[in-house]
Design a protein around this motif. Structure first.
Motif, mmCIF file in Angstrom:
data_model
loop_
_atom_site.group_PDB
_atom_site.id
_atom_site.type_symbol
_atom_site.label_atom_id
_atom_site.label_comp_id
_atom_site.label_asym_id
_atom_site.label_seq_id
_atom_site.Cartn_x
_atom_site.Cartn_y
_atom_site.Cartn_z
ATOM 1 N N ASP A 161 0.854 -1.195 0.000
ATOM 2 C CA ASP A 161 0.000 0.000 0.000
ATOM 3 C C ASP A 161 0.886 1.240 0.000
ATOM 4 N N VAL A 179 -4.227 -4.624 3.691
ATOM 5 C CA VAL A 179 -4.312 -5.256 2.373
ATOM 6 C C VAL A 179 -4.614 -6.740 2.523
ATOM 7 N N ARG A 183 -7.208 -11.198 -2.325
ATOM 8 C CA ARG A 183 -8.141 -10.535 -3.229
ATOM 9 C C ARG A 183 -7.477 -9.358 -3.943
ATOM 10 N N SER A 184 -6.156 -9.412 -4.061
ATOM 11 C CA SER A 184 -5.396 -8.382 -4.766
ATOM 12 C C SER A 184 -4.670 -9.026 -5.944
ATOM 13 N N ILE A 203 -4.341 -4.076 -8.389
ATOM 14 C CA ILE A 203 -5.660 -4.035 -7.748
ATOM 15 C C ILE A 203 -5.436 -4.408 -6.289
ATOM 16 N N SER A 205 -7.079 -4.847 -2.552
ATOM 17 C CA SER A 205 -8.294 -4.971 -1.750
ATOM 18 C C SER A 205 -7.926 -4.848 -0.276
ATOM 19 N N LYS A 207 -9.343 -5.011 3.783
ATOM 20 C CA LYS A 207 -10.377 -5.539 4.677
ATOM 21 C C LYS A 207 -10.258 -4.833 6.019
ATOM 22 N N ASN A 224 -15.062 -4.138 2.931
ATOM 23 C CA ASN A 224 -14.172 -4.618 1.870
ATOM 24 C C ASN A 224 -14.130 -3.587 0.759
ATOM 25 N N THR A 226 -11.858 -1.839 -2.555
ATOM 26 C CA THR A 226 -10.835 -2.131 -3.548
ATOM 27 C C THR A 226 -10.493 -0.872 -4.331
ATOM 28 N N ARG A 228 -7.060 0.879 -6.979
ATOM 29 C CA ARG A 228 -5.899 0.505 -7.787
ATOM 30 C C ARG A 228 -4.763 1.474 -7.493
#
Length: 812
Positions: A161, A179, A183-184, A203, A205, A207, A224, A226, A228
């Motif tokens: 991040d 992160v 799911r990234s 991408i 994501s 949480k 959640n 998301t 970019r």
């Protein structure tokens, strides 16, 4: 015994089999980088890298050890909330970095250019380098190497991040997020390689548990989210750029560093302008084409007619470059198809959507070594245009026929967009805000312009709401920053002559710290004001407001809109005077000054004429008069509570009357706006100090007396005017108490205010009022003042309805 022998035979066979497999692997596995990246997608560019579609990993080839380059991170797809401040195509930061090898580890190190020794002596340079910290921002483990090239797995670096989304959410009270790698993924549509830069997008994501209201308002699932994030590795510019010395009078952002090789007789700090590289083909010519023009590109996601307005406004800057002797040096085009707006090769004007109105930004990617702007990057909030349209609805009451929209409303909104485009592009050219320009004949688009509304033949006139060109100061600033002087010209002298000429022409420059309504004191540096004389400007806008409110009614909304939505249109009209009030209040206890340099002929400081301060106070008192703040019964009868499906919001008036519109709370908010700025610790202290220096200057006690005389001590009124008058009294007293309680107030300020409150309490007891409500009002005020004076620390301040935010055009 036979069992033991059998076991040894099995183990021996397994060992032989394992040895055989290992040997087979060694003999068939390809070696070197090519073997490790076999089957992966190759990207050849400034750095080569490979993407493994099976594992979604990126492997980076490092062939430039100890060679500095620029690392830039940014946010490609954001959250859509002005309050959170994570927007589409938002730049993050830039760092000069380099790869260093230490055994099997490859370190990505940020170079510290804040502290240098610009010397030919290597030992002197090394002494400074070792004296100040560097920052290792990542460590990579070598995968393999070949012919001086090192292969590393860079997946975790790019999946971090970098933009600080989780930190921003936490600081903003929106929750704690991290992160979720499961799911990234890499976003290959915007992952590219070019000869001088590589662009890698992910991408990401996150949480977490939401704790604020803003994230919930924009995310489909606030637990959640998301976005970019984008990473750029960029080749640094060559050494041909020539930095230009910073001058505080010239209107530019600057950058500075400490040079420890500087002689003792010279300043350690070195300051230079932030600007693009621009050269004339023929520096000796009065007018010349550039060697390479500055080209900006507009986001193709911008719709018409907004697209044309933004192109037009941005292109105004070519007028300034023409004045500096260039031919077509500044150009604006649509972004080519397939180009990435975050690619460093494109100066961008981005059209950004949010759920609420928000600020627009002009930012840059610059070389930290020199201040050279490499990329201009503008973010324009798409909802801003709607606020100007709303103001026009409130002023014109245009829907007499129900739905027909007068052309002048859209033209006013588009005129604002042209100015906004020019303004934010100006920042990316290196220019700061120029907040004296509104008092110097619209001298700069780098000021914040309030729509100039006139009354012509008894009608509200928006035809000149915004300027349609670059300003005189803008031409001066561009000439100062971008003029290409021929050989043999004394640049320092030539630059001084540019500033001297602008001063002779009556042009000045003051910026952000001088324009805020509270701590700053300059009488001409303001946000959102109009007119050479700001007091006249306030009187004018109050007349416009009065006319607009007198005509306010159902014609301010279209057919089939709920009547409750009249409140949205009413708010910007009711508070139309807020910014001009900010400007006028700075005259009280104000101090005029310049960014004067010794020998340039400017005065450093000058106290403001007492007569001007008296006129300013008189105008300010109009903003709190019940006659100004009252709303007619006809207007109030048209605003019902919000209907089903039409929730309220931050841009509506707070209410103490439940679901119904509260006109008294609106008046209280407006009065508090004026009093909170007038009775502010820094202003109060300046009044005392200036009066001590010159007894002709107004004193703090005289200002308090004038305000009390125009509020509490006026003759009692009837009905609504009386009710609003009592509200104004309460707000004024509360503001004085707050001034006395404020820990930033000096002993002199507290002493004077507390004595004035004691005198007021005594007057209230001796003059109990006429009507029952007035008697009750005076008695409670006297009691409140006494309670405060008896125990200031325990006194509980009343809540004040906030003024509607109107973000981004809220109060400072």
């Amino acid at each position: 015994m036979r069992f033991t022998v059998f076991l040894l035979i099995i183990l021996s066979a397994c060992s032989a089999s394992k040895t055989s497999n290992s040997q087979t692997s060694k003999s068939t596995a390809p070696s070197g980088i090519a073997g490790k990246v076999a089957g992966m997608t190759a990207f050849d560019g400034y750095f080569d890298f490979y993407h493994d579609p099976k594992t979604d990993k990126i492997f980076l080839v490092i062939d430039k050890l100890n060679q500095e380059f620029l690392y830039v991170y940014s946010l490609a797809a954001g959250l859509g909330s002005n309050d959170i401040g994570l927007d589409r195509n938002q730049l993050g930061g830039e760092k000069v970095v380099k790869f260093e090898r230490h055994g099997p580890k490859i370190l990505l190190t940020e170079v510290n250019y804040w502290f240098r020794a610009e010397s030919d002596n290597a030992a002197e340079r090394k002494a400074v380098e070792d004296a100040f910290a560097r920052s290792v921002i990542w460590g990579f483990t070598l995968v393999t190497e070949e012919d001086g090239k090192i292969l590393v797995d860079a997946t975790d670096f790019f999946m971090q991040d970098a933009h600080g989304v989780s930190n921003r959410l936490k600081r903003g009270g929106e929750g704690s997020y991290s992160v979720d790698k499961s799911r990234s993924a890499f976003y290959m549509d915007q992952t590219r390689a070019f000869p001088k830069n590589i662009e890698i997008e992910t991408i990401l994501s996150f949480k977490g548990t939401p704790t604020g209201r803003y994230l919930r308002s924009v995310a489909p699932d606030a637990e959640n989210i998301t976005v970019r994030e984008h990473h750029s590795f960029i080749e640094l510019p060559d050494d041909d750029y020539e930095p230009r010395e910073f001058d505080p009078r010239a209107g530019y952002f600057g950058y500075e560093y400490s040079d420890y090789a500087t002689p003792i007789s010279e300043p350690l700090a070195k300051r230079f302008l932030a600007r693009h590289r621009l050269k004339k083909k023929d520096p000796t010519a009065d007018r010349s084409e550039p060697v390479e023009p500055i080209i900006y590109y507009l986001d193709p996601g911008t719709p018409e007619p907004i697209r044309s307005a933004l192109l037009d406004g941005a292109r105004w800057w070519n007028q300034a470059f023409e004045a500096a002797g260039y031919i077509d040096a500044f150009q604006v085009e649509m972004l080519p198809e397939g180009a990435d707006p975050l690619d460093v090769r494109y100066n961008m004007i981005n059209w950004v959507h949010r759920s609420t109105r928000g600020w627009s930004y002009g930012s840059t990617v610059a070389d930290p070594r020199t201040g050279e702007i490499i990329k201009g990057h503008v973010l324009l909030g798409s909802l801003r245009v709607r606020q100007d349209f709303l103001i026009a609805e409130g002023l014109l009451a245009p829907y007499e026929n129900g739905d027909v929209v007068p052309a002048e409303m859209q033209e006013m909104a588009l005129a604002r967009l042209r100015q906004l485009s020019a303004h934010e592009v100006g920042h990316t050219l290196g220019l700061s805000h120029s907040y004296t320009s509104s008092t110097e004949g619209r001298a700069s688009v780098m000021d914040y312009p309030h729509p100039l509304v006139k009354i012509t033949n008894g009608e509200i006139d928006l035809s000149d709401a915004y300027d349609d060109k670059i300003g005189a100061w803008d031409k001066v600033a561009i000439t100062y920053g971008y003029q290409d002087f021929p050989d043999g010209v004394d640049e320092r002298k030539a630059l001084d002559e540019i500033i001297a000429k602008s001063l002779q022409d009556g042009l000045t420059f003051l910026t952000d710290q001088d324009a805020r309504p509270m701590d700053s004191s300059h009488p001409s540096a303001h946000l959102w004001d109009n007119g050479a004389n700001v007091v006249d400007g306030l009187n004018d806008i109050l007349e416009v407001r009065k006319l607009a409110l007198s005509r306010f009614g159902e014609n301010n909304i279209r057919n089939h809109q709920p009547y409750a939505q009249l409140e949205e249109v009413l708010v910007p009209v009711y508070f139309l005077h807020r910014y001009q009030t900010e400007a006028v209040v700075k005259i009280i206890g104000g101090l005029e000054y310049r960014y004067a340099l010794r020998g340039d002929g400017q005065f450093p400081t000058k106290m403001i004429d007492p007569a001007m301060q008296k006129a300013a106070l008189s105008s300010l008192l109009k903003t709190v008069s019940p006659e100004t703040l009252v709303l007619s019964k006809d207007v109030l009868a048209l605003i019902p509570p919000r209907p089903n499906g039409y929730d309220g919001g931050r841009e509506l008036v707070d209410s103490r009357t439940g679901l119904t519109f509260d006109p008294v709370a609106a008046a209280e908010s407006a009065a508090h706006m004026t009093f909170s700025m007038l009775f502010y610790p820094a202003r109060a202290q300046r009044l005392i100090t200036h009066n001590a220096i010159d007894s002709n200057q107004p004193s703090l006690e005289s200002v308090i007396d004038a305000v009390v005389g125009a509020t509490i001590k006026t003759a009692e009124k009837d009905g609504q005017l009386a009710q609003i008058g009592r509200t104004v009294d309460n707000t004024m007293v509360a503001s004085l108490i707050m001034l006395a309680r404020n820990t930033d107030s000096s002993d002199d300020v507290r002493s004077i205010v507390m004595l004035k409150l004691e005198e007021l309490s005594e007057w209230l007891v001796k003059n109990p009022g006429v009507s029952y409500l007035q008697k009750a009002h005076f008695a409670r005020l006297a009691k409140d003042i006494s309670s405060f004076l008896d125990d200031p620390e325990e006194y509980e301040m009343p809540d004040v309805p906030r003024i509607p935010d109107g973000s981004p055009i809220g109060m400072d």
